[in-house]
Design a protein around this motif. Structure first.
Motif, PDB file in Angstrom:
ATOM      1  N   ASN A  93       0.801  -1.118  -0.154  1.00 30.16           N
ATOM      2  CA  ASN A  93      -0.035   0.095  -0.083  1.00 30.16           C
ATOM      3  C   ASN A  93       0.794   1.296  -0.091  1.00 30.16           C
ATOM      4  OD1 ASN A  93      -2.383  -1.477  -0.016  1.00 30.16           O
ATOM      5  ND2 ASN A  93      -2.610  -1.313   2.188  1.00 30.16           N
ATOM      6  N   SER A  94       2.204   1.176   0.394  1.00 29.11           N
ATOM      7  CA  SER A  94       3.057   2.199   0.326  1.00 29.11           C
ATOM      8  C   SER A  94       3.193   3.079  -0.803  1.00 29.11           C
ATOM      9  CB  SER A  94       4.195   1.982   1.034  1.00 29.11           C
ATOM     10  OG  SER A  94       5.017   1.170   0.196  1.00 29.11           O
ATOM     11  N   ARG A  95       2.970   2.352  -1.898  1.00 28.20           N
ATOM     12  CA  ARG A  95       3.067   2.890  -3.251  1.00 28.20           C
ATOM     13  C   ARG A  95       2.088   3.949  -3.576  1.00 28.20           C
ATOM     14  NH1 ARG A  95       6.852  -0.218  -7.052  1.00 28.20           N
ATOM     15  NH2 ARG A  95       7.732  -1.929  -5.944  1.00 28.20           N
ATOM     16  N   GLN A  96       0.880   3.816  -2.845  1.00 28.26           N
ATOM     17  CA  GLN A  96      -0.289   4.698  -3.137  1.00 28.26           C
ATOM     18  C   GLN A  96       0.221   5.869  -2.269  1.00 28.26           C
ATOM     19  OE1 GLN A  96      -4.294   3.172  -2.219  1.00 28.26           O
ATOM     20  NE2 GLN A  96      -3.235   1.196  -1.979  1.00 28.26           N
ATOM     21  N   ILE A  97       1.137   5.997  -1.142  1.00 24.78           N
ATOM     22  CA  ILE A  97       1.523   7.227  -0.436  1.00 24.78           C
ATOM     23  C   ILE A  97       2.475   7.921  -1.676  1.00 24.78           C
ATOM     24  CG2 ILE A  97       2.717   8.055   1.374  1.00 24.78           C
ATOM     25  CD1 ILE A  97       0.212   6.759   2.405  1.00 24.78           C
ATOM     26  N   PHE A  98       3.288   7.458  -2.119  1.00 20.54           N
ATOM     27  CA  PHE A  98       4.143   7.859  -2.895  1.00 20.54           C
ATOM     28  C   PHE A  98       3.562   8.527  -4.189  1.00 20.54           C
ATOM     29  CE2 PHE A  98       7.572   5.058  -0.907  1.00 20.54           C
ATOM     30  CZ  PHE A  98       8.024   6.058  -0.367  1.00 20.54           C
ATOM     31  N   ASP A  99       2.482   7.705  -4.694  1.00 23.17           N
ATOM     32  CA  ASP A  99       2.054   8.127  -6.085  1.00 23.17           C
ATOM     33  C   ASP A  99       1.088   9.583  -5.604  1.00 23.17           C
ATOM     34  OD1 ASP A  99       0.697   7.645  -8.682  1.00 23.17           O
ATOM     35  OD2 ASP A  99      -1.213   7.476  -7.418  1.00 23.17           O
ATOM     36  N   ALA A 100       0.573   9.414  -4.476  1.00 23.30           N
ATOM     37  CA  ALA A 100      -0.296  10.951  -3.891  1.00 23.30           C
ATOM     38  C   ALA A 100       0.599  12.043  -3.782  1.00 23.30           C
ATOM     39  CB  ALA A 100      -0.942  10.339  -2.609  1.00 23.30           C
ATOM     40  N   PHE A 101       2.010  11.848  -3.315  1.00 25.35           N
ATOM     41  CA  PHE A 101       2.655  12.691  -3.301  1.00 25.35           C
ATOM     42  C   PHE A 101       3.637  13.114  -4.459  1.00 25.35           C
ATOM     43  CE2 PHE A 101       2.393  12.173   1.494  1.00 25.35           C
ATOM     44  CZ  PHE A 101       2.701  13.203   1.979  1.00 25.35           C
ATOM     45  N   GLY A 102       3.255  12.184  -5.607  1.00 25.50           N
ATOM     46  CA  GLY A 102       3.879  12.536  -6.854  1.00 25.50           C
ATOM     47  C   GLY A 102       5.484  12.088  -6.901  1.00 25.50           C
ATOM     48  N   VAL A 103       5.749  11.074  -6.126  1.00 25.54           N
ATOM     49  CA  VAL A 103       6.903  10.507  -6.124  1.00 25.54           C
ATOM     50  C   VAL A 103       7.050   9.153  -7.016  1.00 25.54           C
ATOM     51  CG1 VAL A 103       8.857   9.559  -4.524  1.00 25.54           C
ATOM     52  CG2 VAL A 103       7.468  11.640  -3.678  1.00 25.54           C
ATOM     53  N   PRO A 104       7.807   9.344  -7.916  1.00 26.91           N
ATOM     54  CA  PRO A 104       8.149   7.906  -8.803  1.00 26.91           C
ATOM     55  C   PRO A 104       8.764   7.070  -8.238  1.00 26.91           C
ATOM     56  CG  PRO A 104       9.617   9.831  -9.537  1.00 26.91           C
ATOM     57  CD  PRO A 104       8.751  10.236  -8.667  1.00 26.91           C
ATOM     58  N   THR A 105       8.562   5.802  -8.378  1.00 23.22           N
ATOM     59  CA  THR A 105       9.291   4.609  -7.779  1.00 23.22           C
ATOM     60  C   THR A 105       9.797   3.711  -8.729  1.00 23.22           C
ATOM     61  OG1 THR A 105       7.054   3.324  -8.059  1.00 23.22           O
ATOM     62  CG2 THR A 105       7.212   4.555  -5.889  1.00 23.22           C
ATOM     63  N   TYR A 106      10.754   3.014  -8.359  1.00 22.31           N
ATOM     64  CA  TYR A 106      11.632   2.293  -9.020  1.00 22.31           C
ATOM     65  C   TYR A 106      11.969   0.962  -8.612  1.00 22.31           C
ATOM     66  CZ  TYR A 106      12.815   6.199 -12.406  1.00 22.31           C
ATOM     67  OH  TYR A 106      12.481   7.093 -13.372  1.00 22.31           O
ATOM     68  N   ASP A 107      12.190  -0.136  -8.909  1.00 19.14           N
ATOM     69  CA  ASP A 107      12.681  -1.263  -8.531  1.00 19.14           C
ATOM     70  C   ASP A 107      13.091  -1.980  -9.708  1.00 19.14           C
ATOM     71  OD1 ASP A 107      10.455  -2.679 -10.127  1.00 19.14           O
ATOM     72  OD2 ASP A 107       9.289  -2.053  -8.483  1.00 19.14           O
ATOM     73  N   ALA A 108      13.956  -3.174  -9.472  1.00 20.24           N
ATOM     74  CA  ALA A 108      14.644  -4.204 -10.683  1.00 20.24           C
ATOM     75  C   ALA A 108      14.559  -5.567 -10.044  1.00 20.24           C
ATOM     76  CB  ALA A 108      15.938  -3.645 -10.651  1.00 20.24           C
ATOM     77  N   LEU A 109      13.958  -6.396 -10.606  1.00 18.96           N
ATOM     78  CA  LEU A 109      13.764  -7.832 -10.444  1.00 18.96           C
ATOM     79  C   LEU A 109      15.191  -8.420 -10.240  1.00 18.96           C
ATOM     80  CD1 LEU A 109      11.720 -10.016 -10.085  1.00 18.96           C
ATOM     81  CD2 LEU A 109      11.997 -10.517 -12.584  1.00 18.96           C
ATOM     82  N   GLY A 110      15.171  -9.206  -9.167  1.00 20.92           N
ATOM     83  CA  GLY A 110      16.612  -9.845  -8.806  1.00 20.92           C
ATOM     84  C   GLY A 110      17.600  -8.796  -8.034  1.00 20.92           C
ATOM     85  N   PHE A 111      16.957  -7.679  -7.783  1.00 18.43           N
ATOM     86  CA  PHE A 111      18.141  -6.632  -7.263  1.00 18.43           C
ATOM     87  C   PHE A 111      17.318  -6.129  -6.056  1.00 18.43           C
ATOM     88  CE2 PHE A 111      19.728  -7.001 -11.390  1.00 18.43           C
ATOM     89  CZ  PHE A 111      21.294  -7.046 -11.381  1.00 18.43           C
TER      90      PHE A 111
END
Length: 376
Positions: A93-111
């Protein structure tokens, strides 16, 4: 930091949320959903923005799948307790917080998130116009610190006691540079990640070895030199430690590899086109706070938002007062001003520029034509 450089804050999301989860009591919404870590994340995010005044913010995430470290060493992080279901839900659910604040998110499979952070840092390392602050809940990212170009803002206790590390502060704490932290862990190990290091070598001995030799590779290079014992004993390194080093070279080098943050994660990173405050939308944040029932954060949000907007407006006005204001003068054609019945003062130009920006935040450096078009 250079005075006019932009600041990018990179968030080690998993570490921050994990810290918030354990630092705060369990909150439940009226729907029975856990929200304590999300509350802590929201509070911490506002504190980070207030303290660090970033131009850009990006959040980096771990993924639930195993990483290359698990593939290389099946006991990696094996000592950790199973993650609580309540924390897993809040991580999602934390990604909803970042989305509301306009903060882009990044991740990488295997890392891990640290590798994503490291990769972004590497991509921007030669950019002289950007300074980076990594906000994290642990110390692992300190190896990425580079002078004052890359710093780490970390939590000391709870979610409010923080410290900003640059290269000097790392040296003050450990006695060596940030880039040698993986070597330090390679010798001492890291129980939190179940990195074994060399059993029998503790913090003091590991520090002594790193301070005097630098990398693990250099330690073993010196061990192969004729009459090496004299040099090691002169540094107070006992026969027992020398034997431990000889017997565990492979373990030390492998532990260093596990501890070292990768800078080649498959991340397609781009610096956000708009700054945080240009992209900020109060209504979205209010909606997400309502969804998670963060009633006690609303008053703080209002103060945070008002202060942030004032600070952003002051910065914009400062910019207008120098190069941008000069550009307005340069763009004004002589006949436009000379033939005007009511010449436009510099103060009016500035006021109208700000008004135009407030109406349309995409126009951050308005030309005279923009201003006249708006006025008409």
């Amino acid at each position: 930091m250079a005075k006019n450089n932009k600041t990018l804050v990179l968030l080690d999301s998993h570490a921050i949320i994990h810290r918030a989860y354990h630092a705060l009591p369990e909150f439940l919404s009226s729907r029975g959903e856990p929200t304590g870590a999300l509350y802590g994340l929201s509070s911490m995010l506002m504190k980070i923005i207030t303290d660090l005044k970033p131009d850009y913010i990006v959040a980096c995430y771990d993924l639930p799948q195993k990483t290359f470290r698990h593939e290389a060493y099946d006991q990696y992080k094996a000592g950790r307790a199973k993650t609580d279901d309540a924390l897993i839900l809040q991580l999602k659910n934390s990604r909803q917080i970042f989305d509301a604040f306009g903060v882009p998110t990044y991740d990488a499979l295997g890392f891990e998130a640290d590798d994503v952070l490291g990769t972004i840092v590497e991509k921007l390392r030669e950019d002289k116009n950007i300074n980076i602050i990594i906000a994290s809940g642990d110390m692992d990212t300190m190896q990425l610190i580079d002078g004052k170009k890359v710093q780490v803002y970390t939590l000391k206790k709870g979610i409010n006691d923080t410290i900003l590390y640059d290269e000097d502060k790392v040296f003050e704490r450990f006695g060596f540079k940030p880039k040698l932290l993986p070597d330090y862990k390679g010798l001492r190990g890291d129980p939190s990640d179940n990195i074994i290091g060399i059993k029998g070598i503790g913090e003091k001995t590991a520090t002594n070895l790193i301070v005097n030799f630098g990398t693990i590779e250099e330690i073993y290079k010196q061990l192969r030199i004729k009459n090496y014992e004299l040099q090691f004993k002169k540094l107070g390194i006992s026969d027992r430690v020398i034997q431990l080093l000889k017997d565990n070279e492979e373990e030390a080098l492998f532990s260093k590899t596990l501890a070292k943050i990768r800078i080649d994660a498959p991340v397609n990173f781009n610096l956000p086109k708009k700054t945080f405050w240009e992209n900020a939308d109060l209504k979205k944040v209010e909606n997400i706070f309502s969804l998670f029932e963060f009633r006690s954060l609303f008053a703080r949000l209002k103060s945070f938002w008002n202060n942030g907007q004032k600070s952003n407006l002051a910065e914009f006005t400062r910019v207008l007062g120098s190069p941008a204001q000069d550009s307005l003068k340069e763009q004004a054609q002589p006949d436009q001003l000379a033939n005007s019945l009511n010449p436009i003062s510099e103060e009016k130009l500035k006021e109208t520029s700000i008004a135009l920006w407030l109406v349309n935040s995409d126009i951050t450096n308005p030309s005279l034509e923009d201003i006249l078009h708006y006025a008409n």
